[in-house]
Design a protein around this motif. Structure first.
Motif, mmCIF file in Angstrom:
data_model
loop_
_atom_site.group_PDB
_atom_site.id
_atom_site.type_symbol
_atom_site.label_atom_id
_atom_site.label_comp_id
_atom_site.label_asym_id
_atom_site.label_seq_id
_atom_site.Cartn_x
_atom_site.Cartn_y
_atom_site.Cartn_z
ATOM 1 N N VAL B 103 0.921 -0.982 0.078
ATOM 2 C CA VAL B 103 -0.015 0.107 -0.002
ATOM 3 C C VAL B 103 0.779 1.231 0.130
ATOM 4 O O VAL B 103 0.372 2.167 -0.642
ATOM 5 C CB VAL B 103 -0.919 0.025 1.328
ATOM 6 C CG1 VAL B 103 -1.630 1.314 1.287
ATOM 7 C CG2 VAL B 103 -1.926 -1.110 1.048
ATOM 8 N N LEU B 104 2.072 1.190 0.574
ATOM 9 C CA LEU B 104 2.989 2.300 0.647
ATOM 10 C C LEU B 104 3.379 2.668 -0.510
ATOM 11 O O LEU B 104 3.416 3.897 -1.207
ATOM 12 C CB LEU B 104 3.975 2.271 1.603
ATOM 13 C CG LEU B 104 3.771 2.229 2.993
ATOM 14 C CD1 LEU B 104 5.410 2.110 3.845
ATOM 15 C CD2 LEU B 104 3.271 3.840 3.403
ATOM 16 N N LEU B 105 3.925 1.432 -1.382
ATOM 17 C CA LEU B 105 4.312 1.835 -2.758
ATOM 18 C C LEU B 105 3.181 2.362 -3.483
ATOM 19 O O LEU B 105 3.740 3.363 -4.338
ATOM 20 C CB LEU B 105 4.605 0.314 -3.283
ATOM 21 C CG LEU B 105 6.069 -0.138 -3.329
ATOM 22 C CD1 LEU B 105 6.349 -1.485 -3.763
ATOM 23 C CD2 LEU B 105 7.212 0.972 -4.049
ATOM 24 N N ALA B 106 2.126 1.695 -3.707
ATOM 25 C CA ALA B 106 0.910 2.407 -4.290
ATOM 26 C C ALA B 106 0.661 3.888 -3.974
ATOM 27 O O ALA B 106 0.674 4.646 -4.784
ATOM 28 C CB ALA B 106 -0.164 1.581 -4.131
ATOM 29 N N SER B 107 0.629 4.127 -2.704
ATOM 30 C CA SER B 107 0.488 5.455 -2.348
ATOM 31 C C SER B 107 1.465 6.588 -2.759
ATOM 32 O O SER B 107 1.133 7.388 -3.311
ATOM 33 C CB SER B 107 0.372 5.464 -0.644
ATOM 34 O OG SER B 107 -0.349 4.797 -0.145
ATOM 35 N N VAL B 108 2.778 6.054 -2.582
ATOM 36 C CA VAL B 108 4.045 6.947 -2.885
ATOM 37 C C VAL B 108 3.717 7.093 -4.449
ATOM 38 O O VAL B 108 4.027 8.412 -5.079
ATOM 39 C CB VAL B 108 5.188 6.493 -2.371
ATOM 40 C CG1 VAL B 108 6.253 7.288 -3.152
ATOM 41 C CG2 VAL B 108 5.026 6.672 -0.965
ATOM 42 N N VAL B 109 3.632 6.284 -5.436
ATOM 43 C CA VAL B 109 3.759 6.171 -6.739
ATOM 44 C C VAL B 109 2.725 7.059 -7.264
ATOM 45 O O VAL B 109 2.668 7.886 -8.007
ATOM 46 C CB VAL B 109 3.931 4.832 -7.308
ATOM 47 C CG1 VAL B 109 4.067 5.102 -8.985
ATOM 48 C CG2 VAL B 109 5.542 4.077 -6.699
ATOM 49 N N LEU B 110 1.375 6.384 -7.181
ATOM 50 C CA LEU B 110 0.197 6.799 -7.385
ATOM 51 C C LEU B 110 -0.152 8.154 -6.956
ATOM 52 O O LEU B 110 -0.362 9.144 -7.591
ATOM 53 C CB LEU B 110 -0.930 5.969 -7.256
ATOM 54 C CG LEU B 110 -0.950 4.566 -8.030
ATOM 55 C CD1 LEU B 110 -2.017 3.937 -7.632
ATOM 56 C CD2 LEU B 110 -0.880 4.743 -9.582
ATOM 57 N N GLY B 111 0.317 8.283 -5.797
ATOM 58 C CA GLY B 111 -0.017 9.480 -5.072
ATOM 59 C C GLY B 111 0.907 10.694 -5.767
ATOM 60 O O GLY B 111 0.179 11.849 -5.804
ATOM 61 N N THR B 112 2.018 10.656 -5.936
ATOM 62 C CA THR B 112 2.853 11.374 -6.575
ATOM 63 C C THR B 112 2.252 11.822 -8.005
ATOM 64 O O THR B 112 2.211 13.056 -8.484
ATOM 65 C CB THR B 112 4.292 11.009 -6.779
ATOM 66 O OG1 THR B 112 4.867 10.522 -5.585
ATOM 67 C CG2 THR B 112 5.235 11.970 -7.320
ATOM 68 N N LEU B 113 1.960 10.734 -8.676
ATOM 69 C CA LEU B 113 1.442 11.118 -10.155
ATOM 70 C C LEU B 113 0.298 11.835 -10.019
ATOM 71 O O LEU B 113 0.049 12.791 -10.775
ATOM 72 C CB LEU B 113 1.236 9.798 -10.674
ATOM 73 C CG LEU B 113 2.341 8.731 -11.049
ATOM 74 C CD1 LEU B 113 2.097 7.373 -11.807
ATOM 75 C CD2 LEU B 113 3.327 9.925 -12.270
ATOM 76 N N ILE B 114 -0.574 11.526 -9.265
ATOM 77 C CA ILE B 114 -1.907 12.226 -9.073
ATOM 78 C C ILE B 114 -1.596 13.632 -8.462
ATOM 79 O O ILE B 114 -2.122 14.556 -9.096
ATOM 80 C CB ILE B 114 -2.956 11.642 -8.153
ATOM 81 C CG1 ILE B 114 -3.311 10.119 -8.800
ATOM 82 C CG2 ILE B 114 -4.209 12.442 -7.778
ATOM 83 C CD1 ILE B 114 -4.275 9.427 -7.963
ATOM 84 N N ALA B 115 -0.873 13.862 -7.567
ATOM 85 C CA ALA B 115 -0.405 15.086 -7.201
ATOM 86 C C ALA B 115 0.141 16.006 -8.213
ATOM 87 O O ALA B 115 -0.288 17.098 -8.434
ATOM 88 C CB ALA B 115 0.444 15.226 -5.888
ATOM 89 N N LEU B 116 0.949 15.582 -9.006
ATOM 90 C CA LEU B 116 1.647 16.064 -10.130
ATOM 91 C C LEU B 116 0.465 16.499 -11.156
ATOM 92 O O LEU B 116 0.437 17.550 -11.713
ATOM 93 C CB LEU B 116 2.675 15.331 -10.867
ATOM 94 C CG LEU B 116 3.985 15.345 -10.323
ATOM 95 C CD1 LEU B 116 4.935 14.152 -10.784
ATOM 96 C CD2 LEU B 116 4.794 16.585 -10.119
#
Lengths: 277, 314
Positions: B103-116
Motif C-alpha cells: 500500500v505504501l508503494l501504491a500511495s507514493v507512486v500513484l500519489g505523486t502522479l496524481i499530485a503532479l
C-alpha cells in the motif's frame, strides 16, 4: 491567438481530460454506491448495469424500516460530538499554555504526546476490553466517548498549538495587562483570532471519530454501536442486497464527507502534525 | 476515575496580575503555575492512557489467562514461546509486511502522479480535487463492503461484468488473490491521502524557480528529478511514516471482507491478536502479541517523531 497561447490552451484541455478521468475513476466506487442507493434491489443487480433509471427511495425506506438505523446515527453523532467537545475542552487550555507560556519542557511534552498516538490500538485491546468489562463500560456511549477523546487528544492539542503559535504574543500580553484571566484570554482574544483553525480542528476530529472502526467494532454491540459497527453487520449475506447496502452506506458516509471535504486544507497540517503545510 | 480529573481543568483559572516587570524568557511564578495547571489534565490523562493498559498488557502476557476457565496462573515467558513458535505468527507478520509495503508503494507512486497531475492547469480543478480526495473520507467498513460485494464479486460484480464484455471469465478476487484484494481496498483509501499531502507540498513550491528552469529548456523529466523530487522528499517521508502507523493496524477491512481467510491468508498482526483475544479468549497469548505490535509500531514511531521534531525547530 498566438501560437504559444494556443499551445497552452491545448495543454490545459489535455490535462482537463486526464484529470477528470482520474478523478472519476478514483471516486467511482462512491458514485456507483450513490447511484445504486436510488435503485430497486432488482435494478441493482441487473446486467448491463443501468446508468439511467427511474430513481426510487425504496431502499432508504427499507433501511429505515427494518433496522434501528436512527439509533446508530444517534450513537455516531453522540459519540463523535461528545468526544470532540471533550477533547477540545481539554486541549484548549493545554495548547494555550504551550503556545504562550512555553517552558523548556514544552517541546518534549509535545513530542511525547505525539508518541502516545503511535500506540497501536490492538496492543492495548485486551486490557481496555477487560477494563471496560469490569467497569461496565462495554457497549456504552460514555465508554466510546472516553476512548475517542484519549485517542485524538494529541492531534487536537497539536493542531490547536500550531494555530495558536501563529498568533502574535503581544495580543495576549495586552489582554493580560487589561486584567483578563486565562479563560477570558482564551475565549475572548484567542478563539476569535484563530476561529478558522479551531473550526478545522473540530471538523477533523469529527471525521476521525465518525470513521473509527477498530474500537467501535470491538467495544460496542447493539446499544452503543455507531455507524461503522452497524455497516460491518452487512458483511453477512445482507451485503448481497446491494441497494439496501448502498442506501445505508450513503447515509453513513455523506454527512461526514461534506465535513471532511470542507476541511481538507487544514487536514494536511493536522494529520501530519504540522510537518507539511 | 479518569473522568474526575478533567472536570477540574474546566474551572476558570485566575492569573494573578504580574506586579513586577518580568525578566526576559522567564515567566512570573503565577503564570508558570497557571501554565502547568492548564496542561495538567491533558498530560495526566494521556499518561494514564499510555501506562495503565501497557502495564496490564505486560502483566497479562506473563499469565495463563483464558476467559473461558477464568483461572489465572503465572507462566513466565511461555506465552511468548508459544507465540513465536506459532506458524500463524509468521504468516501474520508476513501479511502485515506485504500489506504495509504494498500500500505504501501504491500511495507514493500513484500519489505523486496524481499530485503532479492535479498541480497542472485544468478546467474544474477544484471538483477533480474533491473527486480524488473523497475516498479518504469513506469509513473503512463501507469501502470494504462496497468493493467486496458490488465491484469484486466474481459473479455479479461490476468488474466481472466488464471482464465478460471483453470475453474473459469473472475473476474471483477474494478466493484467488485475497491479500491483493484487501490491499487494493486499503490502497484506495490511502492513495488520496498521499496525493493530498504531496499536492499541498507541490503548491508551496517556488513557481518562479520552476518557470525559470522550464524557460532554460529543462525537459519535464529533468525538472522532476532536479527540482521537484528533492522538494517532495520530506513530504514523502511524512506520508510513509504516517501511513505506516495506520497500515500496521488495518483491521476493519479484513474483518468484513475475508475474516482473515482463506486459512490465514489475510490475517495480519492486529487480526491475529483480535482472533486470539476475542474469539479464542486467550488473554495471555493476545497480550504477548499485543506487546509485539507495540514494539513494532514504536520502531516506526521513533523515526516519525524525529522527522516531526525537525519541523518544530524552524
Amino acid at each position: 491567438m498566438s501560437k504559444a497561447s494556443q499551445q497552452r490552451a491545448m495543454r490545459k484541455l489535455v490535462f482537463t481530460l486526464i484529470g477528470w478521468v482520474v478523478g472519476l475513476l478514483m471516486a467511482f466506487p462512491i458514485l456507483w454506491m450513490a447511484l445504486t442507493a436510488f435503485k430497486t434491489e432488482r435494478q441493482a443487480v441487473e446486467t448491463p448495469p443501468a446508468l439511467f433509471f427511474h430513481p426510487t427511495l425504496e431502499s432508504f425506506a427499507t433501511v429505515l424500516a427494518t433496522t434501528n438505523y436512527l439509533r446508530f446515527v444517534f450513537n455516531s453523532v453522540a459519540i463523535a460530538g461528545g468526544a470532540t467537545l471533550l477533547s477540545v475542552a481539554l486541549a484548549l487550555p493545554c495548547a494555550y499554555a504551550m503556545a504562550f507560556h512555553p517552558s523548556p519542557r514544552t517541546k518534549g511534552i509535545l513530542m511525547w504526546m505525539l508518541s502516545t498516538k503511535m500506540m497501536p490500538a490492538v496492543g492495548v485491546l485486551v486490557p481496555i476490553y477487560l477494563l471496560f468489562r469490569n467497569l461496565h463500560l462495554l457497549d456504552t456511549r460514555t465508554g466510546m466517548i472516553g476512548i475517542y477523546t484519549l485517542m485524538n487528544l494529541p492531534i487536537v492539542i497539536w493542531m490547536l498549538y500550531s494555530f495558536f503559535r501563529d498568533v502574535p504574543h503581544d495580543i495576549v500580553e495586552a489582554g493580560l495587562l487589561d486584567g483578563a484571566n486565562t479563560r477570558q484570554q482564551i475565549l475572548r482574544l484567542l478563539l476569535p483570532l484563530t476561529a478558522p483553525g479551531v473550526a478545522a480542528t473540530i471538523l477533523l476530529n469529527l471525521v476521525l471519530c465518525w470513521n473509527e472502526a477498530f474500537w467501535s467494532i470491538n467495544l460496542t454491540a447493539t446499544n452503543a454501536a455507531p455507524l461503522t459497527a452497524f455497516i460491518a453487520t452487512f458483511s453477512s449475506p445482507e451485503g448481497l442486497f446491494w441497494a439496501k447496502l448502498s442506501a445505508a452506506s450513503l447515509l453513513a458516509v455523506a454527512p461526514i464527507m461534506v465535513v471532511g471535504l470542507a476541511t481538507q486544507r487544514h487536514l494536511v497540517s493536522g494529520l501530519t502534525f504540522g510537518a507539511v503545510k | 476515575m479518569r473522568q474526575s480529573v478533567d472536570t477540574a481543568s474546566l474551572k476558570p483559572l485566575t492569573v494573578p496580575m504580574p506586579t513586577t516587570e518580568k525578566p526576559r524568557g522567564l515567566l512570573p511564578r503565577g503564570a508558570r503555575r497557571m501554565a502547568m495547571l492548564c496542561q495538567a489534565p491533558s498530560v495526566i490523562l494521556l499518561l494514564l492512557w499510555m501506562i495503565v493498559p501497557l502495564v496490564m498488557t505486560v502483566w497479562f502476557s506473563l499469565l495463563h489467562y483464558n476467559l473461558m476457565d477464568e483461572g489465572r496462573q503465572f507462566i513466565g515467558v511461555m506465552n511468548y514461546v508459544y507465540l513465536f513458535t506459532d506458524p500463524s505468527l509468521t504468516d501474520a507478520l508476513l501479511n502485515t509486511l506485504v500489506l504495509v509495503v504494498g500500500v505504501l508503494l501504491a500511495s507514493v507512486v500513484l500519489g505523486t502522479l496524481i499530485a503532479l497531475l492535479m498541480n497542472q492547469p485544468m478546467h474544474g480543478r477544484p471538483v477533480v480535487r474533491l473527486l480524488v480526495i473523497a475516498p479518504f473520507f469513506v469509513m473503512p467498513t463501507v469501502s470494504a463492503l462496497i468493493w467486496k460485494n458490488m465491484l469484486m464479486n466474481p459473479v455479479s460484480g461490476l468488474f466481472a461484468w466488464v471482464a465478460h464484455l471483453f470475453g474473459f471469465p469473472g475473476f474471483d478476487w477474494f478466493a484467488n488473490a485475497p491479500l491483493l484484494s484487501v490491499g487494493i481496498i486499503v490502497a484506495w483509501q490511502w492513495v488520496p491521502f498521499a496525493a493530498l499531502i504531496l499536492l499541498t507540498a507541490l503548491q508551496s513550491m517556488d513557481r518562479e524557480q520552476l518557470e525559470a528552469a522550464a524557460l532554460d529548456g529543462a525537459r519535464p523529466l529533468v525538472l522532476f528529478r532536479r527540482i521537484i523530487a528533492p522538494h517532495l522528499a520530506r513530504p514523502v517521508t511524512v506520508v510513509i511514516l504516517i501511513e505506516t502507523m495506520f497500515l500496521l493496524s488495518v483491521f476493519a477491512e479484513i474483518l468484513v471482507t475475508t475474516g482473515g481467510g482463506p486459512g490465514d491468508d489475510t490475517t495480519n498482526l492486529p487480526y491475529l491478536i483480535y482472533k486470539t483475544a476475542l474469539l479464542d479468549y486467550d488473554i495471555g497469548g493476545a497480550s504477548a502479541g499485543g506487546l509485539l505490535a507495540v514494539v513494532l509500531a514504536n520502531l516506526v514511531s521513533i523515526f516519525l517523531v524525529r522527522t516531526v521534531a525537525k519541523s518544530l525547530d524552524r
